[in-house]
Design a protein around this motif. Structure first.
Motif, PDB file in Angstrom:
ATOM      1  N   VAL A 429     -48.560  38.017  34.516  1.00 11.32           N
ATOM      2  CA  VAL A 429     -47.523  36.984  34.511  1.00 11.32           C
ATOM      3  C   VAL A 429     -48.138  35.696  33.969  1.00 11.32           C
ATOM      4  CG1 VAL A 429     -45.932  35.619  35.912  1.00 11.32           C
ATOM      5  CG2 VAL A 429     -46.313  38.034  36.448  1.00 11.32           C
ATOM      6  N   ALA A 430     -47.501  35.131  32.925  1.00 10.80           N
ATOM      7  CA  ALA A 430     -47.953  33.870  32.329  1.00 10.80           C
ATOM      8  C   ALA A 430     -46.986  32.754  32.717  1.00 10.80           C
ATOM      9  CB  ALA A 430     -48.040  34.003  30.808  1.00 10.80           C
ATOM     10  N   LYS A 431     -47.540  31.558  32.965  1.00  9.35           N
ATOM     11  CA  LYS A 431     -46.689  30.417  33.304  1.00  9.35           C
ATOM     12  C   LYS A 431     -47.338  29.128  32.792  1.00  9.35           C
ATOM     13  CE  LYS A 431     -48.708  29.792  37.937  1.00  9.35           C
ATOM     14  NZ  LYS A 431     -48.415  29.682  39.375  1.00  9.35           N
ATOM     15  N   HIS A 432     -46.458  28.105  32.648  1.00 13.78           N
ATOM     16  CA  HIS A 432     -46.937  26.798  32.178  1.00 13.78           C
ATOM     17  C   HIS A 432     -47.747  26.103  33.274  1.00 13.78           C
ATOM     18  CE1 HIS A 432     -43.876  26.827  28.826  1.00 13.78           C
ATOM     19  NE2 HIS A 432     -44.919  26.245  28.239  1.00 13.78           N
ATOM     20  N   ILE A 433     -48.847  25.542  32.872  1.00 10.10           N
ATOM     21  CA  ILE A 433     -49.557  24.592  33.723  1.00 10.10           C
ATOM     22  C   ILE A 433     -49.293  23.180  33.214  1.00 10.10           C
ATOM     23  CG2 ILE A 433     -51.803  23.880  34.611  1.00 10.10           C
ATOM     24  CD1 ILE A 433     -50.855  26.561  35.656  1.00 10.10           C
ATOM     25  N   ARG A 434     -49.381  22.995  31.892  1.00  8.37           N
ATOM     26  CA  ARG A 434     -49.023  21.739  31.242  1.00  8.37           C
ATOM     27  C   ARG A 434     -48.229  22.063  29.982  1.00  8.37           C
ATOM     28  NH1 ARG A 434     -54.221  17.851  30.704  1.00  8.37           N
ATOM     29  NH2 ARG A 434     -55.500  19.694  31.076  1.00  8.37           N
ATOM     30  N   GLU A 435     -47.065  21.441  29.868  1.00 13.20           N
ATOM     31  CA  GLU A 435     -46.234  21.653  28.695  1.00 13.20           C
ATOM     32  C   GLU A 435     -46.520  20.568  27.665  1.00 13.20           C
ATOM     33  OE1 GLU A 435     -42.134  22.381  29.128  1.00 13.20           O
ATOM     34  OE2 GLU A 435     -42.326  23.473  31.013  1.00 13.20           O
ATOM     35  N   TRP A 525     -48.993  34.200  24.655  1.00  8.80           N
ATOM     36  CA  TRP A 525     -49.041  35.121  25.786  1.00  8.80           C
ATOM     37  C   TRP A 525     -50.441  35.731  25.905  1.00  8.80           C
ATOM     38  CZ3 TRP A 525     -46.927  36.262  21.090  1.00  8.80           C
ATOM     39  CH2 TRP A 525     -47.367  37.398  20.427  1.00  8.80           C
ATOM     40  N   CYS A 526     -50.651  36.454  27.011  1.00 12.14           N
ATOM     41  CA  CYS A 526     -51.934  37.102  27.294  1.00 12.14           C
ATOM     42  C   CYS A 526     -51.770  38.619  27.184  1.00 12.14           C
ATOM     43  CB  CYS A 526     -52.437  36.765  28.701  1.00 12.14           C
ATOM     44  SG  CYS A 526     -52.803  35.022  28.968  1.00 12.14           S
ATOM     45  N   ASP A 527     -52.714  39.252  26.507  1.00 12.12           N
ATOM     46  CA  ASP A 527     -52.818  40.711  26.448  1.00 12.12           C
ATOM     47  C   ASP A 527     -54.095  41.091  27.197  1.00 12.12           C
ATOM     48  OD1 ASP A 527     -52.995  43.382  25.934  1.00 12.12           O
ATOM     49  OD2 ASP A 527     -52.647  43.213  23.780  1.00 12.12           O
ATOM     50  N   ILE A 528     -53.948  41.681  28.387  1.00  9.72           N
ATOM     51  CA  ILE A 528     -55.086  41.924  29.282  1.00  9.72           C
ATOM     52  C   ILE A 528     -55.281  43.426  29.455  1.00  9.72           C
ATOM     53  CG2 ILE A 528     -55.994  41.581  31.614  1.00  9.72           C
ATOM     54  CD1 ILE A 528     -54.622  38.925  31.702  1.00  9.72           C
ATOM     55  N   THR A 529     -56.546  43.865  29.377  1.00  8.60           N
ATOM     56  CA  THR A 529     -56.918  45.266  29.560  1.00  8.60           C
ATOM     57  C   THR A 529     -57.900  45.373  30.722  1.00  8.60           C
ATOM     58  OG1 THR A 529     -56.655  45.700  27.192  1.00  8.60           O
ATOM     59  CG2 THR A 529     -57.922  47.302  28.459  1.00  8.60           C
ATOM     60  N   ALA A 530     -57.657  46.356  31.591  1.00 10.08           N
ATOM     61  CA  ALA A 530     -58.551  46.623  32.717  1.00 10.08           C
ATOM     62  C   ALA A 530     -59.573  47.680  32.304  1.00 10.08           C
ATOM     63  CB  ALA A 530     -57.761  47.096  33.932  1.00 10.08           C
ATOM     64  N   SER A 548     -48.354  39.898  28.991  1.00 13.10           N
ATOM     65  CA  SER A 548     -47.585  38.994  29.844  1.00 13.10           C
ATOM     66  C   SER A 548     -46.302  38.580  29.133  1.00 13.10           C
ATOM     67  CB  SER A 548     -48.428  37.761  30.172  1.00 13.10           C
ATOM     68  OG  SER A 548     -48.592  36.966  29.004  1.00 13.10           O
ATOM     69  N   ASN A 549     -45.493  37.832  29.857  1.00 15.30           N
ATOM     70  CA  ASN A 549     -44.346  37.198  29.225  1.00 15.30           C
ATOM     71  C   ASN A 549     -44.828  36.109  28.269  1.00 15.30           C
ATOM     72  OD1 ASN A 549     -45.145  36.052  31.859  1.00 15.30           O
ATOM     73  ND2 ASN A 549     -43.741  34.411  31.273  1.00 15.30           N
ATOM     74  N   LYS A 550     -43.935  35.637  27.390  1.00 16.73           N
ATOM     75  CA  LYS A 550     -44.303  34.680  26.358  1.00 16.73           C
ATOM     76  C   LYS A 550     -43.935  33.260  26.778  1.00 16.73           C
ATOM     77  CE  LYS A 550     -43.899  38.063  22.634  1.00 16.73           C
ATOM     78  NZ  LYS A 550     -43.276  38.408  21.349  1.00 16.73           N
ATOM     79  N   VAL A 551     -44.888  32.343  26.547  1.00 14.44           N
ATOM     80  CA  VAL A 551     -44.707  30.920  26.840  1.00 14.44           C
ATOM     81  C   VAL A 551     -44.632  30.190  25.501  1.00 14.44           C
ATOM     82  CG1 VAL A 551     -45.704  28.893  27.944  1.00 14.44           C
ATOM     83  CG2 VAL A 551     -45.910  31.132  29.027  1.00 14.44           C
ATOM     84  N   ARG A 552     -43.695  29.223  25.408  1.00 10.58           N
ATOM     85  CA  ARG A 552     -43.409  28.619  24.102  1.00 10.58           C
ATOM     86  C   ARG A 552     -43.871  27.167  24.034  1.00 10.58           C
ATOM     87  NH1 ARG A 552     -37.480  28.660  21.061  1.00 10.58           N
ATOM     88  NH2 ARG A 552     -38.259  28.018  18.988  1.00 10.58           N
ATOM     89  N   ILE A 553     -44.417  26.800  22.851  1.00 12.15           N
ATOM     90  CA  ILE A 553     -44.676  25.393  22.504  1.00 12.15           C
ATOM     91  C   ILE A 553     -43.628  24.992  21.475  1.00 12.15           C
ATOM     92  CG2 ILE A 553     -46.293  23.770  21.464  1.00 12.15           C
ATOM     93  CD1 ILE A 553     -48.577  25.470  22.411  1.00 12.15           C
TER      94      ILE A 553
END
Length: 750
Positions: A429-435, A525-530, A548-553
């Motif tokens: 899960v991706a989320k904004h910390i600072r926009e 977004w983040c692409d994470i592999t375990a 993850s979901n996509k966050v936009r600038i």
């Protein structure tokens, strides 16, 4: 001998014809004389070479009792009615037949030869040659002897104790009327497989079977030739593996011309079945699961206990072999047992092919924890390790030569290792910390990972972006499971200090982009592999991955607009003059300050008017660094910046190579008021101007003529002045003589 001389004479004639440049037909049959046994099959080959005509040749076979008797027609390859009446029934029944092996080779076959078949066999070929040369038939003698081979084995003791010896006696004889030879072969049948133990003859050689060669070399099997056709084979220290039905095979051989051994008759007799009474050690096995995994990656441990050991001799030892059978649907071949590994009597580890790497790395271990207890342990159990396990314990004792040999073997009942399979899952899960709402701001997002059915893992992270949903994906930064950070191919090297990717928690990663620009707008977004490791020091193994979901600038900025123009004072110049071309740029809209504006300017040239292929002449970057490309001309190039918006191209010492079309391309850079960073504007291309170089004869000659006239006048004046100076200074009388008053000039006067 006659046949040998005849065949050699044919070969000599053929060789002579070859030397003379001609080809001669050569017919050849099997070398003889042939010795065969009554009622046995006979095959005589015949071939023809160096012939002319069709590729497929025909053959005829005839036979005569002796050299003087009239031949009898046997069979032909092209005439079905060729056979003599006395042989037609045998030909029709297939007892006598001819088989074509090649276009130029056949084989006469007699299924059961009779004594009346003895004689001389003639193979002939009808001529298809334009010139008669060579030989067209060949002859071989066939001798038929009666079947006098006798094989008489002595019966065996049906039951023998383990460790004792058995003797296989077999009498093989025949009546020697012609030069034939004998051989004897002992075999044992186990189940449906017949295995040769040893063969003696036909010329005194001994050949041991593949499974008995080592035993024969070690003296465990001995051959004892006797008299009057008696042969004995002694097998010492028999074990349960020596049980079976034994046979004796006598064979009569002939040694034909050419050094080839031919088997002419054989006789096989059963000697009896031998059962070995075991006196081997006995014990019982108990296989138990000490550690049973509940999920993938947990350890597994099995223990094989050996109890109630009896008849183990002094110095005897125990070994173990572990096998695994996969559960249907998990392994590639669920019905086959895979060897994990074994410990022999000396304690040597012999790994199986599929488990060799795991045993060497220590992830899998086979150990003897007590004298009578063996353990199999998986430090990390994988899904394909589920299935049934068995342990096979073997007893080893020291033989008479001091070597350890396996004397007994028992297998345990299977033990099942299985758990409910749960697929590993990964959620990000991706989320904004600072926009970043305006240019120049800092963008920051976090990616949090949640997993299921995964033990200790490492994560690799890819920060990816795209301008729009349909555009291509770019990789900004990567972080490996070993925390090695790398920049992607889409990262501007000048902005790498503005990018930060860190692991902020056990399952959290943060990405920060400082000083966002218009080119940074898009989705992130983040692409994470375990990744998992079976043990420390090994390579990472991929488990699962997720995006993850996509966050936009997204922010807007209205920058300045630019235009470009090119201008030249003249369109043609004389050779060696300087041509000047001016590239001027203008800005409109929100015009930045002079210090906040810079241009990258490139000048391009093509010799053809309107040509598409251009060559770069020179360039100046936004920092004022000028670069001139290599030119095949003596003219020189310079770039002059007249002010912020005007750049001048000077071509010094123009020549005919400078004739062509010129234009300039500029890329504006301005310092964004909102982001505080240098921003690249769109590339601008000017129109084109054509430069020509004129050549005038008078203009090219007047200057040299003027120089010549001036030089001539100068030289003349210099000569007059020099003459006067010399007359006054060098030839004048310095003593003064007064003039005569009679107005007559003195004769001494110059």
């Amino acid at each position: 001998q006659d046949e040998y001389l005849k065949r050699n004479s044919v070969i000599k004639v053929n060789l002579k014809l070859r030397i003379d440049g001609c080809s001669a037909r050569v017919v050849m049959v099997s070398p003889g004389p042939l010795i065969r046994v009554q009622d046995q099959p006979v095959s005589i080959r015949c071939d023809v070479k160096e012939y002319m005509g069709p590729r497929e040749q025909d053959f005829e076979w005839q036979m005569s009792r002796d050299q003087s008797s009239k031949p009898t027609k046997i069979i032909s390859t092209f005439d079905a009615s060729y056979s003599d009446a006395s042989l037609s029934k045998r030909v029709a029944s297939g007892d006598i037949s001819v088989l074509r092996l090649q276009d130029n080779e056949v084989e006469l076959k007699i299924a059961e030869v009779k004594e009346t078949d003895a004689g001389f066999y003639l193979c002939s070929t009808p001529s298809t040659d334009s010139v008669i040369s060579g030989n067209y038939d060949a002859q071989v003698q066939l001798t038929v002897i009666p079947n006098t081979l006798s094989v008489s084995p002595q019966p065996l003791i049906p039951v023998v104790p383990e460790g004792s010896d058995i003797t296989l006696s077999c009498n093989v004889t025949r009546q020697l009327t012609h030069p034939t030879y004998l051989s004897v072969t002992w075999s044992v049948k186990k189940g449906g497989t017949l295995e040769d133990i040893l063969t003696f003859g036909p010329q005194g050689e001994v050949v041991a079977g593949p499974k008995f060669a080592r035993r024969y070399a070690d003296g465990g099997i001995r051959l004892v030739p006797g008299r009057n056709g008696l042969f004995e084979l002694v097998i010492t220290r028999v074990t349960s593996s020596d049980e079976g039905a034994y046979e004796c095979n006598g064979t009569e051989w002939t040694h034909e011309n050419g050094g080839k051994w031919i088997k002419i008759v054989e006789s096989k007799k059963e000697m009896g079945t031998v059962t070995v009474t075991p006196t081997e050690p006995n014990f019982t096995l108990n296989l138990e699961t000490v550690l049973n995994p509940k999920m993938t990656a947990e350890p597994t441990e099995l223990a094989c206990h050996v109890t109630n050991i009896t008849h183990l001799p002094l110095g005897g030892r125990l070994g173990v072999t572990w096998e695994h059978t996969t559960i249907p649907g998990i392994g590639d071949d669920p019905q086959a047992s895979n060897l994990i590994g074994s410990l022999d009597g000396n304690g040597n580890l012999l790994p199986g092919t599929m488990y060799s790497d795991r045993l060497k790395s220590g992830v899998l271990s086979l150990t003897r924890v007590q004298p009578n207890t063996f353990k199999l342990r998986f430090l990390r159990t994988e899904e394909f390790d589920m299935g049934q396990y068995v342990c096979t314990v073997s007893a080893w004792s020291v033989n008479s030569q001091g070597d350890l040999v396996k004397t007994a073997e028992h297998q345990s009942s299977p033990q099942t290792v299985q758990w409910v399979t749960k697929r590993p899952s990964l959620n990000v899960v991706a989320k904004h910390i600072r926009e970043a709402s305006v240019g120049g701001a800092t963008f920051e997002m976090s990616c949090t990972v949640t997993t299921e059915n995964l033990g200790e893992v490492g994560y690799s992270v890819l920060i990816q972006s795209q301008d729009s949903v349909a555009s291509s994906v770019r990789t900004i930064m990567t972080l490996s499971p070993d925390n090695v950070l790398q920049h992607g191919g889409a990262t501007d090297p000048n902005r790498r200090d503005s990018l930060v990717l860190t692991k902020s928690g056990p399952t959290e990663f943060r990405f920060r982009l400082a000083g966002v620009q218009l080119s940074d707008r898009g989705f992130y977004w983040c692409d994470i592999t375990a990744w998992t490791k079976q043990q420390p020091g090994q390579a990472w193994t991929r488990a699962t991955s997720a995006e993850s979901n996509k966050v936009r600038i997204d922010f807007q900025e209205n920058g300045p607009s630019f235009s470009i123009a090119i201008h030249s004072d003249v369109s043609s110049v004389y050779p060696w003059e300087t041509a000047k071309m001016e590239c001027s740029l203008s800005v409109s809209g929100s015009s930045p300050k002079t210090d906040d504006l810079a241009y990258e300017v490139r000048w391009l040239f093509t010799r053809l008017r309107g040509g598409e292929t251009t060559t770069q002449v020179a360039s100046v970057d936004r920092f004022g660094v000028v670069r001139k490309d290599a030119r095949n001309s003596s003219s020189d190039i310079s770039i002059e910046r007249k002010d912020t918006h005007i750049y001048l191209l000077n071509i010094h010492g123009t020549q005919d190579r400078c004739v062509g079309e010129y234009h300039c391309i500029a890329t504006p850079w301005y310092l964004s008021a909102s982001t505080g960073a240098w921003t690249e504007a769109g590339e601008l291309t000017s129109s084109r101007v054509f430069l020509t170089v004129r050549f005038a004869v008078w203009d090219s000659l007047k200057l040299p003529l003027l120089y010549g006239v001036a030089a001539s006048i100068g030289v003349g004046l210099f000569s007059l002045v020099l003459g006067l100076v010399c007359a006054q200074c060098c030839c004048r009388n310095t003593t003064h003589t007064p003039r005569s008053r009679n107005k007559l000039m003195d004769l001494e006067m110059d």
